[in-house]
Design a protein around this motif. Structure first.
Motif, PDB file in Angstrom:
ATOM      1  N   LYS A 445     -24.637 -10.727 -98.198  1.00  0.00           N
ATOM      2  CA  LYS A 445     -23.872 -10.610 -96.963  1.00  0.00           C
ATOM      3  C   LYS A 445     -24.418  -9.432 -96.156  1.00  0.00           C
ATOM      4  N   PRO A 446     -24.404  -9.554 -94.828  1.00  0.00           N
ATOM      5  CA  PRO A 446     -24.879  -8.431 -93.999  1.00  0.00           C
ATOM      6  C   PRO A 446     -23.835  -7.353 -93.808  1.00  0.00           C
ATOM      7  N   PHE A 447     -22.723  -7.477 -94.524  1.00  0.00           N
ATOM      8  CA  PHE A 447     -21.651  -6.495 -94.377  1.00  0.00           C
ATOM      9  C   PHE A 447     -21.061  -6.180 -95.743  1.00  0.00           C
ATOM     10  N   ASN A 461     -14.530  -5.807 -92.559  1.00  0.00           N
ATOM     11  CA  ASN A 461     -15.965  -6.013 -92.739  1.00  0.00           C
ATOM     12  C   ASN A 461     -16.722  -4.867 -92.070  1.00  0.00           C
ATOM     13  N   PRO A 463     -20.537  -3.158 -91.259  1.00  0.00           N
ATOM     14  CA  PRO A 463     -21.988  -3.396 -91.263  1.00  0.00           C
ATOM     15  C   PRO A 463     -22.666  -2.553 -92.339  1.00  0.00           C
ATOM     16  N   ALA A 465     -25.373  -1.243 -92.224  1.00  0.00           N
ATOM     17  CA  ALA A 465     -26.054  -0.107 -91.604  1.00  0.00           C
ATOM     18  C   ALA A 465     -25.170   1.131 -91.577  1.00  0.00           C
ATOM     19  N   ASP A 466     -23.847   0.938 -91.591  1.00  0.00           N
ATOM     20  CA  ASP A 466     -22.921   2.072 -91.598  1.00  0.00           C
ATOM     21  C   ASP A 466     -22.795   2.708 -92.978  1.00  0.00           C
ATOM     22  N   ASP A 498     -12.998  -6.397 -88.200  1.00  0.00           N
ATOM     23  CA  ASP A 498     -14.315  -5.771 -88.155  1.00  0.00           C
ATOM     24  C   ASP A 498     -14.118  -4.288 -87.893  1.00  0.00           C
ATOM     25  N   ARG A 500     -16.029   0.035 -88.286  1.00  0.00           N
ATOM     26  CA  ARG A 500     -17.151   0.936 -88.520  1.00  0.00           C
ATOM     27  C   ARG A 500     -16.680   2.081 -89.404  1.00  0.00           C
TER      28      ARG A 500
END
Length: 1048
Positions: A445-447, A461, A463, A465-466, A498, A500
């Motif tokens: 999964k990308p998250f 969810n 990311p 990247a975080d 969603d 961050r």
């Protein structure tokens, strides 16, 4: 009408299909269900060469079912608890009933679109499923939808509803009866598969707005209709047919179909109404606006105050909340009366029945848990009247058989109906949308998945990247790491929000990361003050009072004025003085720090103070409303220092009668900083000559004896004032408060104790109340449209009646007719033995439940003066004047007072602006109270872990059907004990006699030849508990000790 239907059928549909439409529209579904069940049995006989039974023929004739339709009826039921399309097929041939329903619904939807091209997207999408699906289209497990219990399937029986559209006349079917759902949770022979099917099919649909109902005509609404309109092909795959206006309930087939179907996600939540629809709906009274409260113990349940001041409006489940979070201001639409809840109206315990299982419970050996453990108890917020858990989980009564009684009327069995609603719009997102929690890695999964500690917040969810750099390769390293996450979006087609990642806090279980998480979640601004704000402070330090300012004020620096505060206090905003006059009366003064001299209106400092609105007191520190230069130095009434004040000075008799009153700006010089302990020592030893070494440093101008006598005089007057207040009808509900001793270096808890409220506390309280009441009258008289006052509404009458009834059953003579009557009987009816104070504490907790919160308000908004009253104090006007260092409401009051005395500028706020600030102060005060409680819970959790296990007596406060709440007497904490978690318990039995709820615990005998030991649990039962740390960080449980162990 019948002729119109015939004509319509002749032109638009084959006769065969019209017969089914008429059948569904004309017959009660319960009879139709019996007919279909009998037909299913007889069809098996026909396959064996036997004809239909006489019973089936008789039923057919009574139901007016044509013979040719009987031959086409469903001929197989694979599961009596689930009437799904797959269960009505025979040898690859789909049910004609299913096909007809599907085509009819498509035709109706098409006709809707053709006739109503201008409908909104929200109307076009229509009603949503009341199930939650993940991004993968999968139905969520019980973690977030655990309120959807198997028995809820029978809660709301849908009444038959016919469309007002004359061109379509298809009525919905009674889902539960048609589906053949079991009518008892204990029905014999119900298999595990059937129970699971029931659990999935119990999700109910939300009703459409009225205008949408009119537009859509005879669209199928029940779960069965929706299932029937989505038949499966002979090969077991769903036909991909669009139904723009028909909603579905997920069947197991739907679940399988949805897996991996990211391109065809279903809407989990309804789209919000438009602002125009909201405005019209509120004006017409069709919609209601209010603040939502989500139950912290049962996060599936939410509540909103009812405008008619009856039972709170109930929002059942996550879908009904429609993405609103705790504290948000929302607009709701009341659901049809058939979907209202049965309320047991208990006040003897915090919650209602916890299950629909048999009342005789056998405790099973501990097993590996597959769902989250129960959330620890949380302290009630500011005596708020949360009847959060009074909603019964009993199935709703059948409401289709006759007219519904008024919702406020009591039913014959003592139950009443409570309105239910769904959120259609979020007016203000008061929740911070921030949460603390833990990250979980999801392969492919990308998250990542963020699971908040607060179950009232959805999973989020995040990311990848975080996430930390090595999170993907080493996710296990972060199992115990706490993060802060902020929600950025929550789409209508997803059960997950969603967000961050905002910050990595550190390891769970450590005080500072946990504290920072609490502050962030509750949106407490703990950042450093900006340079722009600090520029508003005096530059020339050390600061001295300008000579020009001294000339404007009454000079009281030579008077014997002193402060009395907690030992650790550094923001000293009130001081007292008491001078005996030659005529035997006294001149008593209350002197409050003149914060508004330093905080000018509308500058950067004022803006940040108005936003913070209050200082927040944690166990180990304070988050100040003002920069420390002000709150600890320039404004703080520190000893032996000249300070600016606003004073109120009375000439008062020894009996407490006020002869005169003066308000004005002044200058004082406090001669000593006394603690409550110092003042208490003086009160308890009136003849003692205190030495200078026994007290803090003091001004030599005022000897110890003068200060001692002033304290004694204040105490004497305060006792008389207090007696007058309570004889005049005031009420005080004292609840136990936990305090800690901390290590000065590590700030870890070294000990804890229940804070004692003593005469020195009462002394200060009386004169602060007197000053607040006097100021309220003064500013309201001068500014009837602008005054910021503080009201306390009376308790909710219905809950008071319930409590009165319970007390009568418990044999307690408690008079709840007024605040004064309650105070008097609360202090005289519980005996004088060693546990009378504990019983009073339990009863106080019960009495706090109906109480509402005190609120700031602007007098120009509330036109009726009877709404200004403070119930507990039993005074017509009240405000907050005495703590401007830590409360912004007091700053507003100071500005009004100063302007009225011609020694301050005009208040640059309108009535609406004052009311807006009052509402903000209310919100921040509630948050501050909650954060303070969470900080105390956090430190006590650490204390139990470091010093436990801890043994203590406890008294039962409330009894549910599978658990009970106790007050741990030595520490003043409240905990819930779950019967199924009690080691050594063989079984337990719950019973309810009137309002009194009781449990019988049956303990396994330690001696095999001895009989089991029984223990009775009811309100006021004394038990022994042991507090032990849990495996979860900072959490602890109360373990009930065996009766014989307690006796020994």
């Amino acid at each position: 009408m019948e002729s119109q239907k015939v004509k319509l059928n002749q032109t638009n549909a084959p006769p065969q299909k019209d017969a089914y439409a008429r059948l569904l529209g004309q017959h009660r579904s319960s009879k139709f269900s019996l007919y279909l069940e009998q037909y299913a049995k007889d069809s098996s006989f026909e396959r064996d060469g036997n004809g239909p039974s006489p019973l089936l023929k008789a039923q057919s004739e009574r139901l007016n079912v044509p013979q040719r339709k009987r031959e086409q009826a469903p001929n197989d039921f694979s599961d009596s608890s689930d009437f799904s399309p797959s269960s009505v097929k025979s040898k690859g041939e789909e049910s004609s009933l299913s096909l007809y329903m599907e085509k009819l619904s498509i035709r109706n939807a098409q006709q809707d679109c053709e006739r109503k091209q201008g409908v909104s997207d929200r109307q076009r999408r229509g009603q949503r499923r009341d199930t939650a699906t993940s991004h993968d289209g999968d139905i969520e497990s019980g973690e977030e939808l655990s309120s959807l219990k198997p028995n809820d399937a029978k809660k709301h029986q849908k009444s038959q509803k016919k469309s007002k559209d004359s061109k379509r006349d298809v009525a919905s079917v009674d889902t539960d009866s048609f589906a053949g759902l079991p009518h008892s949770p204990n029905q014999a022979g119900t298999s595990g598969q059937e129970k699971e099917t029931t659990k999935k099919s119990k999700n109910k649909l939300l009703p459409k707005p009225q205008e949408e109902e009119k537009n859509r005509g005879a669209v199928l609404r029940s779960g069965v209709d929706a299932q029937m309109s989505r038949p499966k092909s002979p090969h077991g795959k769903d036909n991909k047919l669009q139904q723009p206006r028909a909603s579905n309930v997920n069947s197991p087939a739907d679940k399988n179909k949805n897996k991996g179907g990211r391109g065809s996600k279903k809407l989990v939540f309804e789209s919000y109404m438009t602002t125009e629809e909201i405005s019209h709906g509120l004006k017409r009274g069709e919609l209601i606006q209010g603040q939502i409260r989500i139950n912290p113990k049962k996060y599936q349940e939410a509540f909103m105050p009812s405008p008619d001041d009856t039972w709170d409006i109930f929002l059942d489940g996550i879908v009904a909340r429609n993405r609103a979070l705790n504290g948000d201001v929302v607009v709701v639409q009341i659901l049809p009366r058939e979907q209202w809840k049965v309320v047991r109206s208990d006040t003897d315990c915090e919650g209602s029945s916890e299950s629909e299982t048999p009342r005789e419970q056998v405790v099973q050996p501990p097993q590996k848990k597959t769902e989250r453990t129960p959330r620890p108890d949380v302290t009630r917020e500011d005596q708020c009247s949360d009847q959060d858990e009074l909603i019964s989980k009993h199935q709703s009564i059948t409401l289709t058989g006759g007219p519904l009684e008024d919702p406020s009327a009591r039913r014959a069995n003592g139950e009443i109906l409570q309105k239910t609603a769904k959120v259609v719009y979020i007016v203000e997102k008061k929740h911070s949308r921030a949460a603390t929690g833990f990250l979980k890695f999801l392969p492919d999964k990308p998250f990542a998945k963020f699971s908040p500690v607060d179950h009232r917040v959805p999973r989020i969810n995040i990311p990848l990247a975080d996430c930390p750099e090595n999170f993907r390769s080493r996710p296990d390293d972060y199992t115990n790491t706490m993060f802060i996450c902020r929600i950025t979006d929550w789409a209508a087609d997803s059960n997950f929000a969603d967000g961050r990642l905002a910050k990595t806090l550190g390891q769970a279980g450590e005080i500072e990361p946990e504290t920072e998480g609490i502050l962030t979640e509750y949106d407490v601004d703990c950042t450093e003050f900006s340079d722009e704000v600090l520029d508003c402070l005096p530059k020339n330090l050390p600061w001295t009072i300008p000579a020009e300012e001294m000339r404007k004020r009454r000079d009281l620096r030579k008077e014997c004025i002193f402060t009395i505060d907690p030992t650790t206090a550094r923001d000293l905003d009130d001081a007292l003085s008491c001078k005996q006059l030659s005529d035997g009366n006294f001149e008593v003064g209350v002197h409050i720090a003149d914060v508004t001299y330093f905080v000018e209106q509308a500058n950067a400092l004022d803006a940040v103070a108005s936003q913070r609105a209050t200082s927040v007191y944690l166990v180990q520190k304070v988050i100040p409303m003002l920069p420390r230069l002000l709150c600890e130095e320039l404004c703080s009434l520190n000893p032996l220092t000249d300070r600016l004040t606003l004073s109120v000075i009375w000439k008062i008799t020894p009996e407490g009668k006020i002869l005169s009153e003066w308000f004005g700006r002044s200058v004082i010089r406090s001669c000593v900083k006394l603690s409550y302990d110092h003042a208490q020592s003086m009160i308890e030893a009136p003849e003692k000559l205190f030495s200078a070494e026994e007290l803090p440093p003091m001004d030599p101008v005022h000897p110890v004896d003068e200060i001692h006598q002033a304290v004694l005089n204040l105490h004497s007057i305060a006792k008389n004032l207090r007696a007058q207040r309570f004889s005049g009808g005031a009420l005080r509900l004292d609840q136990m408060k936990l305090s800690f001793t901390l290590d000065k270096e590590t700030m870890m808890p070294q000990g804890c104790y229940v804070y004692q409220y003593r005469d020195s506390n009462k002394l200060v309280e009386e004169f602060m109340l007197l000053a607040n009441i006097a100021t309220a009258h003064h500013i309201y008289r001068k500014f009837p449209e602008l005054a910021m006052l503080r009201c306390h509404p009376p308790p909710k009458a219905k809950m008071v009646d319930e409590l009165q009834e319970l007390c009568e059953q418990l044999g307690i003579d408690l008079d709840l007719s007024s605040a004064g009557a309650l105070h008097k009987t609360l202090n005289t009816t519980l005996g004088d033995d060693e546990y009378s104070s504990a019983r009073k504490e339990v009863l106080t907790h019960m009495c706090s439940r109906p109480m509402q919160m005190a609120l700031y308000f602007c007098t120009g908004v509330r036109k009726e003066e009877n709404l200004f009253k403070h119930y507990a104090l039993n005074v017509p006007l009240y405000t907050h004047f005495t703590s401007p260092i830590r409360r912004y409401a007091d700053i507003i009051v100071h500005r009004l007072l100063a302007f009225s005395l011609n020694c301050g500028p005009h208040l640059g706020l309108s009535t609406d602006e004052v009311q807006k600030q009052a509402s903000h102060c209310n919100d921040k005060k509630t948050v501050s109270k909650r954060v303070q409680e969470l900080s105390s819970e956090l430190f006590f959790g650490v204390f139990v872990k470091e010093c436990g296990p801890l043994d203590s007596d406890a008294m039962v406060m409330g009894v549910l059907d599978q658990s009970f709440d106790v007050l741990v007497l030595q520490y003043g904490v409240q905990k819930r004990i779950y019967c199924k978690s009690i080691a050594g318990l063989n079984s337990f039995h719950h019973r309810k006699v009137g309002k009194k709820s009781e449990l019988t615990l049956v303990w396994t005998a330690q001696d095999p030849e001895s009989p089991p030991v029984q223990q009775e649990i009811s309100i006021f039962t004394l038990v022994e508990v042991q507090l032990k740390a849990d495996s979860a960080p900072m959490k602890y449980s109360a373990v009930l000790k065996r009766p014989e162990d307690s006796a020994s």
